[in-house]
Design an enzyme around this catalytic site. Structure first.
Site, PDB file in Angstrom:
ATOM      1  N   GLU A  35      -4.414  -7.170   5.351  1.00 51.28           N
ATOM      2  CA  GLU A  35      -3.460  -6.082   5.569  1.00 51.28           C
ATOM      3  C   GLU A  35      -2.525  -6.546   6.789  1.00 51.28           C
ATOM      4  O   GLU A  35      -2.994  -7.111   7.735  1.00 51.28           O
ATOM      5  CB  GLU A  35      -4.284  -4.800   6.097  1.00 51.28           C
ATOM      6  CG  GLU A  35      -3.369  -3.785   6.589  1.00 51.28           C
ATOM      7  CD  GLU A  35      -4.227  -2.510   6.908  1.00 51.28           C
ATOM      8  OE1 GLU A  35      -5.593  -2.689   7.071  1.00 51.28           O
ATOM      9  OE2 GLU A  35      -3.809  -1.289   6.873  1.00 51.28           O
TER      10      GLU A  35
ATOM     11  N   TRP B  81     -11.508  12.431   8.829  1.00 50.91           N
ATOM     12  CA  TRP B  81     -10.291  12.116   8.681  1.00 50.91           C
ATOM     13  C   TRP B  81      -9.963  10.784   8.358  1.00 50.91           C
ATOM     14  O   TRP B  81     -10.817   9.903   8.175  1.00 50.91           O
ATOM     15  CB  TRP B  81      -9.733  12.193  10.373  1.00 50.91           C
ATOM     16  CG  TRP B  81      -8.271  11.596  10.424  1.00 50.91           C
ATOM     17  CD1 TRP B  81      -7.179  12.139  10.061  1.00 50.91           C
ATOM     18  CD2 TRP B  81      -7.762  10.042  10.777  1.00 50.91           C
ATOM     19  NE1 TRP B  81      -6.163  11.393  10.157  1.00 50.91           N
ATOM     20  CE2 TRP B  81      -6.524  10.082  10.701  1.00 50.91           C
ATOM     21  CE3 TRP B  81      -8.537   9.040  11.316  1.00 50.91           C
ATOM     22  CZ2 TRP B  81      -5.787   9.247  11.077  1.00 50.91           C
ATOM     23  CZ3 TRP B  81      -7.763   7.864  11.722  1.00 50.91           C
ATOM     24  CH2 TRP B  81      -6.328   7.836  11.344  1.00 50.91           C
TER      25      TRP B  81
ATOM     26  N   GLU C 102     -13.809  -0.864   6.828  1.00 52.16           N
ATOM     27  CA  GLU C 102     -13.131  -1.055   8.053  1.00 52.16           C
ATOM     28  C   GLU C 102     -13.726  -0.501   9.396  1.00 52.16           C
ATOM     29  O   GLU C 102     -13.585  -1.045  10.440  1.00 52.16           O
ATOM     30  CB  GLU C 102     -11.552  -0.531   8.098  1.00 52.16           C
ATOM     31  CG  GLU C 102     -11.485   0.890   7.895  1.00 52.16           C
ATOM     32  CD  GLU C 102     -10.020   1.397   7.812  1.00 52.16           C
ATOM     33  OE1 GLU C 102      -9.254   0.519   6.869  1.00 52.16           O
ATOM     34  OE2 GLU C 102      -9.748   2.600   8.229  1.00 52.16           O
TER      35      GLU C 102
ATOM     36  N   TYR D  51      -3.326  11.854   6.577  1.00 50.50           N
ATOM     37  CA  TYR D  51      -3.201  10.352   6.974  1.00 50.50           C
ATOM     38  C   TYR D  51      -2.426   9.633   6.232  1.00 50.50           C
ATOM     39  O   TYR D  51      -1.936   9.459   5.137  1.00 50.50           O
ATOM     40  CB  TYR D  51      -4.814   9.928   6.559  1.00 50.50           C
ATOM     41  CG  TYR D  51      -4.684   8.467   6.572  1.00 50.50           C
ATOM     42  CD1 TYR D  51      -4.729   7.591   8.085  1.00 50.50           C
ATOM     43  CD2 TYR D  51      -4.528   7.532   5.444  1.00 50.50           C
ATOM     44  CE1 TYR D  51      -5.047   6.533   7.869  1.00 50.50           C
ATOM     45  CE2 TYR D  51      -4.574   6.071   5.592  1.00 50.50           C
ATOM     46  CZ  TYR D  51      -4.720   5.457   6.869  1.00 50.50           C
ATOM     47  OH  TYR D  51      -4.672   4.388   6.864  1.00 50.50           O
TER      48      TYR D  51
ATOM     49  N   ASP E 187      -5.160   4.140   0.104  1.00 49.97           N
ATOM     50  CA  ASP E 187      -6.335   4.282   0.956  1.00 49.97           C
ATOM     51  C   ASP E 187      -6.648   5.900   1.051  1.00 49.97           C
ATOM     52  O   ASP E 187      -5.639   6.448   1.325  1.00 49.97           O
ATOM     53  CB  ASP E 187      -5.813   3.812   2.480  1.00 49.97           C
ATOM     54  CG  ASP E 187      -6.880   3.773   3.320  1.00 49.97           C
ATOM     55  OD1 ASP E 187      -7.989   4.333   3.055  1.00 49.97           O
ATOM     56  OD2 ASP E 187      -6.827   3.408   4.395  1.00 49.97           O
TER      57      ASP E 187
ATOM     58  N   HIS F 234      -8.926   7.056   2.635  1.00 49.52           N
ATOM     59  CA  HIS F 234      -9.526   7.319   3.965  1.00 49.52           C
ATOM     60  C   HIS F 234     -10.624   8.236   4.089  1.00 49.52           C
ATOM     61  O   HIS F 234     -10.458   9.181   4.773  1.00 49.52           O
ATOM     62  CB  HIS F 234      -8.109   7.852   4.797  1.00 49.52           C
ATOM     63  CG  HIS F 234      -8.181   7.099   6.321  1.00 49.52           C
ATOM     64  ND1 HIS F 234      -8.627   7.896   7.406  1.00 49.52           N
ATOM     65  CD2 HIS F 234      -7.855   6.010   6.737  1.00 49.52           C
ATOM     66  CE1 HIS F 234      -8.543   7.024   8.479  1.00 49.52           C
ATOM     67  NE2 HIS F 234      -8.075   5.997   8.080  1.00 49.52           N
TER      68      HIS F 234
ATOM     69  N   ARG G 219       0.795  -1.242  -0.049  1.00 51.34           N
ATOM     70  CA  ARG G 219      -0.116   0.266   0.028  1.00 51.34           C
ATOM     71  C   ARG G 219       1.030   1.495  -0.078  1.00 51.34           C
ATOM     72  O   ARG G 219       1.890   1.472   0.663  1.00 51.34           O
ATOM     73  CB  ARG G 219      -0.794  -0.195   1.239  1.00 51.34           C
ATOM     74  CG  ARG G 219      -2.082   1.163   1.443  1.00 51.34           C
ATOM     75  CD  ARG G 219      -2.359   1.185   2.633  1.00 51.34           C
ATOM     76  NE  ARG G 219      -1.898   2.061   3.579  1.00 51.34           N
ATOM     77  CZ  ARG G 219      -2.610   2.850   4.512  1.00 51.34           C
ATOM     78  NH1 ARG G 219      -3.707   2.396   4.945  1.00 51.34           N
ATOM     79  NH2 ARG G 219      -1.980   3.627   5.232  1.00 51.34           N
TER      80      ARG G 219
ATOM     81  N   ARG H 116     -13.692  -5.049   3.761  1.00 53.95           N
ATOM     82  CA  ARG H 116     -12.654  -4.632   4.687  1.00 53.95           C
ATOM     83  C   ARG H 116     -12.693  -4.903   6.060  1.00 53.95           C
ATOM     84  O   ARG H 116     -11.918  -4.542   6.953  1.00 53.95           O
ATOM     85  CB  ARG H 116     -11.964  -3.632   4.369  1.00 53.95           C
ATOM     86  CG  ARG H 116     -10.812  -3.786   3.372  1.00 53.95           C
ATOM     87  CD  ARG H 116     -10.122  -2.292   3.033  1.00 53.95           C
ATOM     88  NE  ARG H 116      -9.389  -1.805   4.064  1.00 53.95           N
ATOM     89  CZ  ARG H 116      -8.339  -2.431   4.742  1.00 53.95           C
ATOM     90  NH1 ARG H 116      -7.858  -3.428   4.663  1.00 53.95           N
ATOM     91  NH2 ARG H 116      -7.917  -1.657   5.848  1.00 53.95           N
TER      92      ARG H 116
ATOM     93  N   GLU I  33      -8.933   2.224  -1.692  1.00 60.61           N
ATOM     94  CA  GLU I  33      -9.687   1.903  -0.472  1.00 60.61           C
ATOM     95  C   GLU I  33     -10.391   3.219   0.047  1.00 60.61           C
ATOM     96  O   GLU I  33      -9.983   4.345   0.071  1.00 60.61           O
ATOM     97  CB  GLU I  33      -8.608   1.574   0.630  1.00 60.61           C
ATOM     98  CG  GLU I  33      -9.208   1.189   2.161  1.00 60.61           C
ATOM     99  CD  GLU I  33      -8.331   0.754   2.943  1.00 60.61           C
ATOM    100  OE1 GLU I  33      -7.281   0.245   2.570  1.00 60.61           O
ATOM    101  OE2 GLU I  33      -8.328   0.985   4.198  1.00 60.61           O
TER     102      GLU I  33
HETATM  103  C1  GCO Z   1      -6.130   1.207   7.429  1.00 60.13           C
HETATM  104  C2  GCO Z   1      -6.740   2.202   8.147  1.00 60.13           C
HETATM  105  C3  GCO Z   1      -6.002   2.351   9.302  1.00 60.13           C
HETATM  106  C4  GCO Z   1      -6.942   3.378  10.258  1.00 60.13           C
HETATM  107  C5  GCO Z   1      -6.598   2.847  11.743  1.00 60.13           C
HETATM  108  C6  GCO Z   1      -7.691   3.813  12.613  1.00 60.13           C
HETATM  109  O1  GCO Z   1      -6.378   1.065   6.142  1.00 60.13           O
HETATM  110  O2  GCO Z   1      -5.176   0.143   7.789  1.00 60.13           O
HETATM  111  O3  GCO Z   1      -7.324   3.033   7.582  1.00 60.13           O
HETATM  112  O4  GCO Z   1      -4.827   3.237   9.365  1.00 60.13           O
HETATM  113  O5  GCO Z   1      -6.820   4.506  10.109  1.00 60.13           O
HETATM  114  O6  GCO Z   1      -6.933   1.517  12.002  1.00 60.13           O
HETATM  115  O7  GCO Z   1      -7.522   3.236  13.973  1.00 60.13           O
HETATM  116 MG    MG Z   2      -8.085   2.059   5.664  1.00 59.32          MG
END
Ligand code: GCO
Ligand code: MG
Length: 402
Positions: free
Chosen positions: A339, A402, A262, A159, A210, A212, A147, A283, A236
């Site tokens: 991951e 975020w 996630e 991020y 990602d 995010h 990634r 995810r 992602e």
């Molecule tokens: C990822 C996630 C993490 C989250 C984190 C928050 O793809 O691994 O986006 O980086 O930001 O798990 O606690």
């Molecule tokens: Mg993520």
């Protein structure tokens, strides 16, 4: 197999973890991960105040019934706190059942569907050169998938890019969350070209990225189109997923594969995304989505709709979750990728485990149960410390995801 004890252990070997430990009358123990990054004590107290007392005297072998009892019995369904607590109970009970059978958990889940679990690592840096160096180091260690996250010229922080490249951890200890800034314009101006440079240097590597949760569907559609020729493994969380229907817009414009889930804890939160084939990878994780039992139902729904799994595995998912994830990954037919971010040596000391990495793949090992334990004496040396995930603001000060 009556449950005689259920306890919550909170520790912070570099970062906070919440672990549930269940003991049966015949002395078997099982553990489950109940960590919710930046809100750890909410789950710890939900477990110790409301869930643990309900477990005492119950049959540890009735895993599905326990799941239904905790889910339907609370009346207040779903949500990350409740579902993380159920996840921990479910995982601990599967650990106990597999230990009682003397088998590694994956054997109870139908056995191996593959020889190893394909994992992706994280390469990040403020400049493309830094990222290229890290991708190179992953390739040297045998990784088949990486990634890539980049600093954005014009933004002081973002991020995915941290000071410690190997142990990236977004939560910071302190009285208040760190504030990041965001500009979709600046992001879209630099990131596609940055990924293009990595693709040029590594034509055969699986590349992931990602976003995010930061774009709107139409912005994400445009990004997906621009990335098509770079053949990403996945893009992602391009947009926040509360509005699942929003993904129809992305889907109708681009063939770049999409990964989401996630932060989504139940099959109902994923119904439209999976049912309409709006995503390619789901995810959500053992730790977030009601444990092994519920995640397997999500995987079965996904299998029906040509969606594969790609479980979240950042460092805030403890080695207990990692072990459980690997048993799940090894067994489900529609596994995609896992991951994997290595935990710090302190964390590994608190959670001795049998899982191992080799040449781009992981394996949970052959220990009965999950193959991970918690060393409570070691855990006791690392007391909880409040930490928050960052917040994010647009350049004019407006709050943003975020
Ligand atoms: C990822 C996630 C993490 C989250 C984190 C928050 O793809 O691994 O986006 O980086 O930001 O798990 O606690
Ligand atoms: Mg993520």
């Amino acid at each position: 197999m009556k449950i005689v004890e259920a306890r919550v252990i909170v520790c912070s070997p570099g970062r906070n973890f919440v672990t549930l430990k269940i003991t049966t009358e015949d002395g078997l123990t099982g553990i489950g991960d109940a960590t919710m990054n930046g809100r750890e004590l909410a789950v710890a107290s939900y477990l110790s105040e409301y869930v643990c007392p309900l477990l005492l005297g119950r049959d540890a072998g009735r895993i599905e019934d326990m799941w239904q009892y905790l889910y339907k019995g609370a009346y207040w369904r779903g949500g990350p706190v409740g579902m993380t607590a159920i996840s921990a109970v479910d995982t601990a009970l599967w650990d106990i059942k597999a230990k009682a059978a003397g088998l590694p958990l994956y054997q109870l889940l139908g056995g191996r569907s593959r020889d190893g679990v394909l994992v992706y690592g994280h390469a990040n840096g403020n400049t493309v050169e830094e990222v290229l160096e890290w991708v190179h180091s992953y390739v040297e260690r045998g990784y088949k998938a990486v990634r890539v996250q980049f600093g954005i010229p014009g933004l002081s922080s973002t991020y995915g890019v941290g000071s410690d490249k190997l142990y990236y951890e977004p939560a910071d200890r302190g009285a208040f969350p760190v504030e990041n800034s965001w500009s979709t314009e600046l992001y879209l101006r630099s990131v596609p070209a940055a990924i293009g440079r990595v693709r040029d240097a590594f034509p055969d590597l699986h590349l992931l990225h990602d976003v995010h949760h930061r774009l709107t569907p139409i912005e994400a559609a445009k990004l997906g189109q621009r990335l098509e020729e770079l053949s990403l493994f996945w893009l992602e969380d391009p947009v926040p997923a509360e509005l699942q229907e929003g993904f129809r817009i992305i889907r109708s414009h681009t063939t770049t594969p999409i990964a989401v889930g996630e932060v989504l804890p139940t099959i109902w939160d994923l119904r439209t995304l999976i049912g309409e084939q709006l995503i390619d990878y789901v995810r959500t994780s053992v730790q977030r989505a009601g444990g092994i039992s519920h995640l397997r139902k999500i995987a079965s729904l996904a299998e029906l709709h040509h969606v594969r799994t790609g479980s979240h595995g950042a460092t805030d998912l403890s080695p207990v979750c990692m072990a459980a994830a690997l048993h799940f990954d090894l067994s489900v037919p529609n596994f995609g990728i896992q991951e994997y971010m290595p935990h710090t040596p302190e964390t590994d000391e608190v959670f001795p485990h049998s899982y191992r990495y080799s040449d781009g793949f992981m394996h949970p090992g052959e220990e009965p149960g999950l193959g991970v334990e918690i060393d409570e004496d070691a855990a006791g040396c690392f007391p909880y410390q409040r930490a928050y995930l960052p917040v994010n603001r647009l350049l004019d000060g407006t709050m943003h995801s975020w």
